[in-house]
Design an enzyme around this catalytic site. Sequence first.
Site, mmCIF file in Angstrom:
data_model
loop_
_atom_site.group_PDB
_atom_site.id
_atom_site.type_symbol
_atom_site.label_atom_id
_atom_site.label_comp_id
_atom_site.label_asym_id
_atom_site.label_seq_id
_atom_site.Cartn_x
_atom_site.Cartn_y
_atom_site.Cartn_z
ATOM 1 N NE ARG A 58 -1.411 -2.494 2.738
ATOM 2 C CZ ARG A 58 -1.651 -3.592 2.286
ATOM 3 N NH1 ARG A 58 -2.830 -3.996 1.777
ATOM 4 N NH2 ARG A 58 -0.588 -4.628 2.619
ATOM 5 C CB THR A 59 3.392 2.742 2.242
ATOM 6 O OG1 THR A 59 2.678 2.405 3.566
ATOM 7 C CG2 THR A 59 4.025 3.785 2.450
ATOM 8 C CE LYS A 88 27.021 -2.589 -4.803
ATOM 9 N NZ LYS A 88 27.206 -1.306 -5.822
ATOM 10 N NE ARG A 109 6.906 0.492 4.841
ATOM 11 C CZ ARG A 109 5.721 0.171 4.863
ATOM 12 N NH1 ARG A 109 5.725 -1.138 4.461
ATOM 13 N NH2 ARG A 109 4.598 0.650 4.902
ATOM 14 C CG HIS A 137 3.109 3.819 8.562
ATOM 15 N ND1 HIS A 137 3.484 4.668 7.479
ATOM 16 C CD2 HIS A 137 2.757 2.922 8.189
ATOM 17 C CE1 HIS A 137 2.887 4.096 6.364
ATOM 18 N NE2 HIS A 137 2.571 2.730 6.619
HETATM 19 N N1 CP Z 1 -0.429 -0.085 5.572
HETATM 20 C C1 CP Z 1 0.727 -0.292 5.182
HETATM 21 O O1 CP Z 1 1.641 0.111 5.604
HETATM 22 O O2 CP Z 1 0.895 -1.270 4.208
HETATM 23 P P1 CP Z 1 2.038 -1.752 3.451
HETATM 24 O O3 CP Z 1 3.045 -2.388 4.525
HETATM 25 O O4 CP Z 1 1.493 -2.634 2.355
HETATM 26 O O5 CP Z 1 2.763 -0.594 2.959
#
Ligand code: CP
Length: 311
Positions: A58-59, A88, A109, A137
């Site tokens: 999703r993100t 590396k 991320r 998040h």
């Molecule tokens: N909700 C969420 O962060 O989903 P993903 O891990 O798929 O990005």
Amino acid sequence: MSTLTAAPIRHVVEVGQFDRAWLETLFDRADRMRDLPRDADPLRGRILATLFYEPSTRTRLSFESAMLRLGGQVVSTENAREFSSAIKGESVEDTVRIVAGYADAIVIRHHEQGAAARAAAVSPVPVLNGGDGPGEHPTQALLDLYTIRHERGRIDGLRVALVGDLRFGRAARSLALLLGLTHDTELVFVSPPAVPMGDDVRAALDARGVRYRDEPDLARVLPEVDIVYQTRIQRERFATPQEYAASRGVYVIDRAALGRMRPDAVVMHPLPRVDEIAAEVDADPRAAYFRQAQNGVFVRMALLELLLAGD
Ligand code: CP
């Protein structure tokens, strides 16, 4: 609560950066993004880099979709831990310094808490935290609160149950913090004993005067609340499979649970789910989690436009 300035926002690292006026502006923009003409391209010529050291559906894809829908372009590394020069030994800081020369904004991320803040500290272009280990998040919290507004017509005066892994679940942690910007909100924490809501989040809520309590009996909580925010037990954050097994499967939203909820309750989940919401719940109109995921595109479009238009 935050070490970063409240406004103007350059990087999106943690919920503590936001204030109520900024939230309302963002959500109004997200509403407008729903009807953005297909030929509108306010970010034409801009490039977004998505730098993901941890898996995501999703993100990453909603940020990329958001950028493309705004007329911008995307460069991406979806498994940066293995397929970038991190393998590396390159540091996050050096990688971000390089990528900032290729793109106008970076979504990162990372598996380490604090990695997004480290990236922001060296980046000349906006950095957006797409999840930093068990830390935060923030853009998930934005789309979650936007979904609450869209589903219930308001963000104040609601009772919200946060259910599941509240210790490692960065989405639940960030949403709890963001609810600190709402009024007359009551939070109920429903978690297995090993994964309670962290003291840092509780302290932030105390500072804002937000009421919260722990209640291990989900059946008791369900009839009381407006929002049920279910979360996955974060298997990847446990030290041993035994510890994970002790926390999984404790709380499940199924047809029987739906029967205890109010007719106007909203069932949310940041997704992915494993077995904590039964598939039989999906057809119920109160199940908002797929609408919630789609709202991520509108909120991230609004965010990118806010950060980059006129930059
Ligand atoms: N909700 C969420 O962060 O989903 P993903 O891990 O798929 O990005």
